[in-house]
Design an enzyme around this catalytic site. Structure first.
Site, PDB file in Angstrom:
ATOM      1  N   ASP A  30     -30.856  28.616  60.698  1.00  0.00           N
ATOM      2  CA  ASP A  30     -31.259  28.084  62.001  1.00  0.00           C
ATOM      3  C   ASP A  30     -30.378  26.884  62.338  1.00  0.00           C
ATOM      4  O   ASP A  30     -30.089  26.044  61.477  1.00  0.00           O
ATOM      5  CB  ASP A  30     -32.737  27.681  61.981  1.00  0.00           C
ATOM      6  N   ILE A  31     -29.949  26.803  63.589  1.00  0.00           N
ATOM      7  CA  ILE A  31     -29.046  25.727  64.021  1.00  0.00           C
ATOM      8  C   ILE A  31     -29.757  24.373  63.995  1.00  0.00           C
ATOM      9  O   ILE A  31     -29.108  23.324  63.927  1.00  0.00           O
ATOM     10  CB  ILE A  31     -28.503  26.057  65.443  1.00  0.00           C
ATOM     11  N   ASN A  86     -42.533  33.687  66.330  1.00  0.00           N
ATOM     12  CA  ASN A  86     -43.018  33.332  67.660  1.00  0.00           C
ATOM     13  C   ASN A  86     -42.835  34.547  68.572  1.00  0.00           C
ATOM     14  O   ASN A  86     -41.771  35.176  68.565  1.00  0.00           O
ATOM     15  CB  ASN A  86     -42.238  32.134  68.199  1.00  0.00           C
ATOM     16  N   HIS A  99     -37.219  37.599  65.554  1.00  0.00           N
ATOM     17  CA  HIS A  99     -36.712  36.914  64.360  1.00  0.00           C
ATOM     18  C   HIS A  99     -37.864  36.333  63.555  1.00  0.00           C
ATOM     19  O   HIS A  99     -38.849  35.855  64.103  1.00  0.00           O
ATOM     20  CB  HIS A  99     -35.707  35.810  64.722  1.00  0.00           C
ATOM     21  N   HIS A 101     -38.765  33.331  61.082  1.00  0.00           N
ATOM     22  CA  HIS A 101     -38.369  32.035  60.523  1.00  0.00           C
ATOM     23  C   HIS A 101     -38.819  32.000  59.056  1.00  0.00           C
ATOM     24  O   HIS A 101     -39.996  32.256  58.771  1.00  0.00           O
ATOM     25  CB  HIS A 101     -39.061  30.879  61.235  1.00  0.00           C
TER      26      HIS A 101
HETATM   27  P1  5GP Z   1     -38.091  30.700  68.618  1.00  0.00           P
HETATM   28  O1  5GP Z   1     -37.554  31.701  69.613  1.00  0.00           O
HETATM   29  O2  5GP Z   1     -38.717  31.341  67.428  1.00  0.00           O
HETATM   30  O3  5GP Z   1     -39.014  29.690  69.255  1.00  0.00           O
HETATM   31  O4  5GP Z   1     -36.901  29.804  68.093  1.00  0.00           O
HETATM   32  C1  5GP Z   1     -35.555  30.208  68.118  1.00  0.00           C
HETATM   33  C2  5GP Z   1     -34.837  29.504  67.000  1.00  0.00           C
HETATM   34  O5  5GP Z   1     -33.471  29.857  67.084  1.00  0.00           O
HETATM   35  C3  5GP Z   1     -34.901  27.973  67.051  1.00  0.00           C
HETATM   36  O6  5GP Z   1     -35.404  27.496  65.803  1.00  0.00           O
HETATM   37  C4  5GP Z   1     -33.455  27.542  67.283  1.00  0.00           C
HETATM   38  O7  5GP Z   1     -33.121  26.372  66.583  1.00  0.00           O
HETATM   39  C5  5GP Z   1     -32.663  28.745  66.812  1.00  0.00           C
HETATM   40  N1  5GP Z   1     -31.412  28.969  67.529  1.00  0.00           N
HETATM   41  C6  5GP Z   1     -31.259  29.017  68.883  1.00  0.00           C
HETATM   42  N2  5GP Z   1     -29.977  29.267  69.207  1.00  0.00           N
HETATM   43  C7  5GP Z   1     -29.304  29.394  68.036  1.00  0.00           C
HETATM   44  C8  5GP Z   1     -27.932  29.651  67.724  1.00  0.00           C
HETATM   45  O8  5GP Z   1     -27.067  29.823  68.582  1.00  0.00           O
HETATM   46  N3  5GP Z   1     -27.600  29.698  66.407  1.00  0.00           N
HETATM   47  C9  5GP Z   1     -28.518  29.520  65.425  1.00  0.00           C
HETATM   48  N4  5GP Z   1     -28.076  29.584  64.180  1.00  0.00           N
HETATM   49  N5  5GP Z   1     -29.821  29.271  65.680  1.00  0.00           N
HETATM   50  C10 5GP Z   1     -30.203  29.206  66.975  1.00  0.00           C
END
Ligand code: 5GP
Ligand code: ZN
Length: 106
Positions: A30-31, A86, A99, A101
């Site tokens: 995760d970034i 999520n 995805h 986590h």
């Molecule tokens: P969610 O959709 O589950 O709320 O979170 C998406 C997750 O993807 C976040 O934790 C965010 O930090 C991560 N994320 C978003 N864009 C990128 C990206 O371009 N690269 C990476 N490695 N992680 C990402």
């Protein structure tokens, strides 16, 4: 082709350190990590969210969950870890490519 950021990672259009990949699954950091280990485990095919799953995805999703535990152990999370998926706008989903986590401290 689509504009999904995670699909772009899968296609290597955006460079990233690959933690694991096979023909069906892709794993990267995760970034914005919330802990020492914060991996994202995704199917290579674009599935928007858990809301878009069907019986066709039984083996793929089973594989993802078993792989998630394997990666957790390989990353030293023997004491346990958190997983989070999520789902949808009301579930706080920000990237609409399913995805898992995997979050934990060693
Ligand atoms: P969610 O959709 O589950 O709320 O979170 C998406 C997750 O993807 C976040 O934790 C965010 O930090 C991560 N994320 C978003 N864009 C990128 C990206 O371009 N690269 C990476 N490695 N992680 C990402
Ligand atoms: Zn996608």
């Amino acid at each position: 082709m689509n504009d999904c950021i995670f699909c772009k990672l899968v296609r290597k259009e955006i460079p990233t350190k690959v933690v694991y990949e096979d023909d069906e699954v892709f794993v990267f950091n995760d970034i914005n990590p919330k802990a020492e280990v914060h991996l994202l485990i995704i199917p290579k095919i674009h599935i928007e969210s858990m809301l878009h799953l069907s019986e066709h995805h039984h083996s793929l999703m089973g594989k993802i969950m078993v792989l998630t535990n394997k990666l957790a152990l390989e990353h030293g999370l023997h004491g346990g870890y958190k997983t989070q998926i999520n789902t949808g706008l009301k579930g706080g989903q920000e990237v609409f490519h399913l995805h898992v986590h995997l979050v934990g401290n060693r």
